[in-house]
Design a protein around this motif. Structure first.
Motif, PDB file in Angstrom:
ATOM      1  N   LEU A 266      51.050  40.090  34.161  1.00 58.03           N
ATOM      2  CA  LEU A 266      51.833  40.857  35.127  1.00 58.03           C
ATOM      3  C   LEU A 266      51.986  39.966  36.366  1.00 58.03           C
ATOM      4  O   LEU A 266      51.128  39.939  37.250  1.00 58.03           O
ATOM      5  CB  LEU A 266      51.104  42.158  35.464  1.00 58.03           C
ATOM      6  N   MET A 267      53.075  39.186  36.374  1.00 59.83           N
ATOM      7  CA  MET A 267      53.276  38.210  37.445  1.00 59.83           C
ATOM      8  C   MET A 267      53.433  38.924  38.791  1.00 59.83           C
ATOM      9  O   MET A 267      53.984  40.007  38.868  1.00 59.83           O
ATOM     10  CB  MET A 267      54.506  37.355  37.165  1.00 59.83           C
ATOM     11  N   GLY A 268      52.880  38.325  39.839  1.00 58.10           N
ATOM     12  CA  GLY A 268      52.909  38.980  41.142  1.00 58.10           C
ATOM     13  C   GLY A 268      51.727  39.900  41.351  1.00 58.10           C
ATOM     14  O   GLY A 268      51.604  40.545  42.385  1.00 58.10           O
ATOM     15  N   PHE A 269      50.843  39.930  40.325  1.00 58.66           N
ATOM     16  CA  PHE A 269      49.607  40.723  40.457  1.00 58.66           C
ATOM     17  C   PHE A 269      48.399  39.799  40.416  1.00 58.66           C
ATOM     18  O   PHE A 269      48.419  38.777  39.726  1.00 58.66           O
ATOM     19  CB  PHE A 269      49.519  41.733  39.305  1.00 58.66           C
ATOM     20  N   GLY A 270      47.348  40.190  41.113  1.00 57.28           N
ATOM     21  CA  GLY A 270      46.103  39.437  41.094  1.00 57.28           C
ATOM     22  C   GLY A 270      46.031  38.418  42.204  1.00 57.28           C
ATOM     23  O   GLY A 270      47.056  37.963  42.711  1.00 57.28           O
ATOM     24  N   HIS A 271      44.807  38.045  42.566  1.00 55.42           N
ATOM     25  CA  HIS A 271      44.630  37.062  43.635  1.00 55.42           C
ATOM     26  C   HIS A 271      43.188  36.564  43.607  1.00 55.42           C
ATOM     27  O   HIS A 271      42.272  37.306  43.299  1.00 55.42           O
ATOM     28  CB  HIS A 271      44.933  37.696  45.005  1.00 55.42           C
ATOM     29  N   ARG A 272      43.032  35.281  43.957  1.00 53.86           N
ATOM     30  CA  ARG A 272      41.680  34.717  43.970  1.00 53.86           C
ATOM     31  C   ARG A 272      40.818  35.361  45.048  1.00 53.86           C
ATOM     32  O   ARG A 272      39.606  35.427  44.935  1.00 53.86           O
ATOM     33  CB  ARG A 272      41.744  33.202  44.235  1.00 53.86           C
ATOM     34  N   VAL A 273      41.464  35.826  46.133  1.00 57.85           N
ATOM     35  CA  VAL A 273      40.665  36.322  47.270  1.00 57.85           C
ATOM     36  C   VAL A 273      40.825  37.826  47.457  1.00 57.85           C
ATOM     37  O   VAL A 273      39.872  38.562  47.561  1.00 57.85           O
ATOM     38  CB  VAL A 273      41.083  35.582  48.574  1.00 57.85           C
ATOM     39  N   TYR A 274      42.061  38.328  47.464  1.00 60.62           N
ATOM     40  CA  TYR A 274      42.271  39.762  47.722  1.00 60.62           C
ATOM     41  C   TYR A 274      41.850  40.563  46.494  1.00 60.62           C
ATOM     42  O   TYR A 274      42.424  40.404  45.434  1.00 60.62           O
ATOM     43  CB  TYR A 274      43.739  40.052  48.031  1.00 60.62           C
ATOM     44  N   LYS A 275      40.843  41.398  46.665  1.00 62.57           N
ATOM     45  CA  LYS A 275      40.402  42.206  45.529  1.00 62.57           C
ATOM     46  C   LYS A 275      40.591  43.697  45.796  1.00 62.57           C
ATOM     47  O   LYS A 275      40.072  44.530  45.072  1.00 62.57           O
ATOM     48  CB  LYS A 275      38.925  41.892  45.199  1.00 62.57           C
ATOM     49  N   ASN A 276      41.318  44.032  46.858  1.00 66.23           N
ATOM     50  CA  ASN A 276      41.694  45.426  47.095  1.00 66.23           C
ATOM     51  C   ASN A 276      43.200  45.520  47.255  1.00 66.23           C
ATOM     52  O   ASN A 276      43.880  46.180  46.513  1.00 66.23           O
ATOM     53  CB  ASN A 276      40.994  45.967  48.356  1.00 66.23           C
ATOM     54  N   PHE A 277      43.718  44.825  48.261  1.00 67.49           N
ATOM     55  CA  PHE A 277      45.175  44.752  48.366  1.00 67.49           C
ATOM     56  C   PHE A 277      45.501  43.518  49.205  1.00 67.49           C
ATOM     57  O   PHE A 277      44.689  43.062  50.004  1.00 67.49           O
ATOM     58  CB  PHE A 277      45.753  46.020  49.002  1.00 67.49           C
ATOM     59  N   ASP A 278      46.679  42.984  49.001  1.00 67.25           N
ATOM     60  CA  ASP A 278      47.174  41.833  49.764  1.00 67.25           C
ATOM     61  C   ASP A 278      47.999  42.418  50.915  1.00 67.25           C
ATOM     62  O   ASP A 278      49.038  43.045  50.663  1.00 67.25           O
ATOM     63  CB  ASP A 278      48.055  40.962  48.834  1.00 67.25           C
ATOM     64  N   PRO A 279      47.538  42.298  52.159  1.00 63.65           N
ATOM     65  CA  PRO A 279      48.241  42.928  53.281  1.00 63.65           C
ATOM     66  C   PRO A 279      49.700  42.511  53.376  1.00 63.65           C
ATOM     67  O   PRO A 279      50.554  43.262  53.830  1.00 63.65           O
ATOM     68  CB  PRO A 279      47.452  42.473  54.512  1.00 63.65           C
ATOM     69  N   ARG A 280      49.995  41.330  52.863  1.00 62.13           N
ATOM     70  CA  ARG A 280      51.390  40.842  52.924  1.00 62.13           C
ATOM     71  C   ARG A 280      52.266  41.640  51.947  1.00 62.13           C
ATOM     72  O   ARG A 280      53.429  41.912  52.217  1.00 62.13           O
ATOM     73  CB  ARG A 280      51.431  39.359  52.574  1.00 62.13           C
TER      74      ARG A 280
END
Ligand code: SDX
Length: 391
Positions: A266-280
């Motif tokens: 699911l491209m555009g999902f997931g992040h190495r650091v944000y594990k709740n939400f990406d504020p951006r």
């Protein structure tokens, strides 16, 4: 790093990089540039004002900003010879390949002013890159369309000029649309820096060898190109378009992702650091609704994106793995509504990220304490072995 707890001190000792530029709290969804919240900057600042903040550490005075904007405006022209550089490339060339090659080539016009330890040269190259990268990006776009390159128009602001270079043409006047200007200004600010992400770490690593600013930024552009990093914004639009064109339900697609069919993500999902939400991502989603409404654009891909987000956020598979929309999930829908082709999306990310790359390059390359980068390795190969006799 004084007064830290033993745990934090331990972290500091192992942290590969110390920086005063950007702070992220992945659990709390906090992002600050030089202490200022991304929400405040996105709503109140401009791309160049935030660029100054990232590079020099403080918000500029009105006169500092006016002088900075003017300096950049006066350095947008590319050397005419560089324009022929583009004719050597096929019109099908990916704009990110064009961008990294052209930035590398740009340094050949300034061989006498590349010294990373000369403050005046560092200032000159900071202005040259901020001024010329958008022009190179627009030329890459025009080349892919087979349209004539335009010259920058110094009567316009940075973002207005960039839009005109991309969407104006020689035959008729170009009308500035404030909806596009404001939306692009905000999106660029949201991309300006993000701590030690892959492309910024690349810029710092290359800069730590005393390679010049252009060579370091060109390396960062290549790192950003990857679909797991900046290339994700283009990959999200391709994913949404495929779901739309195939008529596959969102639920069916989500099942395929969960079953990891053919490595689909699911491209555009997931992040190495944000594990709740990406504020951006929250701020971009706000802009998506505003821009499409202001432009009177109804895009089924936005509806599919919202359906995907809703389905994923309610699904144990994604919740368990702490997968949430990142900055790339909604940006493509806005860029598409502005008229940018999907292949230029990551170039827009690069223009956004340039001030952060420059700030980090300057922080590392001009710090006498910086040692040449050499990431640590844990050796897991075979122990010493004797050479087979008779071989
Ligand atoms: C950017 O670092 C930065 O700050 C980057 C950036 C910036 O501003 O510079 O924020 C910009 O690059 C944003 C990220 C853009 N990339 C994408 O949207 C591509 C899709 N995302 C993934 O490839 C992934 O989420 C990463 C690479 C972004 C992060 O990967 P992680 O945190 O290392 O997670 P992982 O690969 O270890 O995966 C953990 C689990 C795995 O499942 P299991 O093996 O445990 O069953 O989560 C799964 C993964 O398969 N997973 C996904 C997924 N991302 C992770 N499953 C489906 N879709 C995804 N997107």
């Amino acid at each position: 790093t004084t007064g830290l707890s033993a745990l934090d001190q331990g972290f500091v000792n192992t942290a590969s990089t110390k920086s005063a530029i950007t702070y992220i709290d992945g659990d709390a969804g906090i992002l600050r540039y030089r202490g200022y919240a991304i929400e405040d900057l996105a709503r109140n600042s401009t791309y160049l004002e935030t660029a100054w903040l990232l590079i020099y550490g403080e918000l500029p005075t009105q006169s500092e900003l006016a002088e900075f904007e003017d300096k950049i405006r006066r350095h947008t022209l590319l050397h005419e010879d560089l324009k022929t550089f583009f004719s050597a490339l096929p019109h099908t060339a990916h704009p990110m390949s064009v961008l990294s090659s052209a930035v590398s080539a740009l340094s050949t016009y300034y061989e006498d002013s590349l010294d990373p330890h000369n403050p005046e040269m560092v200032e000159m190259n900071t202005v040259r890159l901020l001024a010329k990268l958008p022009v190179i990006a627009a030329y890459a776009h025009k080349k892919s369309l087979g349209q004539a390159f335009l010259y920058p128009d110094n009567s316009l602001s940075f973002v207005e000029n960039f839009l005109k270079l991309n969407f104006g043409n020689m035959a008729e006047p170009y009308e500035i649309n404030p909806v596009l200007v404001n939306a692009l200004e905000r999106l660029l600010i949201l991309h300006e820096d993000h701590e030690q992400n892959a492309s910024t770490s690349t810029v710092r690593l290359v800069g730590s060898t005393e390679a010049n600013m252009f060579a370091s930024i060109s390396a960062g552009i290549n790192a950003l190109y990857g679909p797991l990093h900046g290339g994700a914004n283009e990959a999200v639009l391709t994913m949404l378009q495929q779901i739309h064109d195939s008529g596959e339900s969102v639920q069916k697609f989500v099942e395929r992702v969960k079953n990891k069919e053919d490595g689909v993500k699911l491209m555009g999902f997931g992040h190495r650091v944000y594990k709740n939400f990406d504020p951006r991502a929250k701020l971009v989603k706000e802009s998506a609704d505003e821009v499409l409404a202001d432009l009177g654009v109804k895009d089924p891909l936005l509806d599919i994106a919202k359906e995907l987000e809703e389905a994923a956020l309610a699904d144990e598979y994604f919740i368990q793995r702490k997968l949430y929309p990142n900055v790339d999930f909604y940006t493509g829908v806005i860029y598409k509504a502005m008229g940018f082709p999907a292949r230029t999306f990551t170039v827009l990310f690069a223009i956004g990220r340039l001030p952060g790359w420059i700030a980090h390059w300057r922080e590392a390359a001009t710090d006498p304490a910086t040692k040449i980068g050499r990431p640590q390795q844990l050796y897991v190969g075979p122990a010493a072995r004797a050479w087979p006799s008779g071989r």
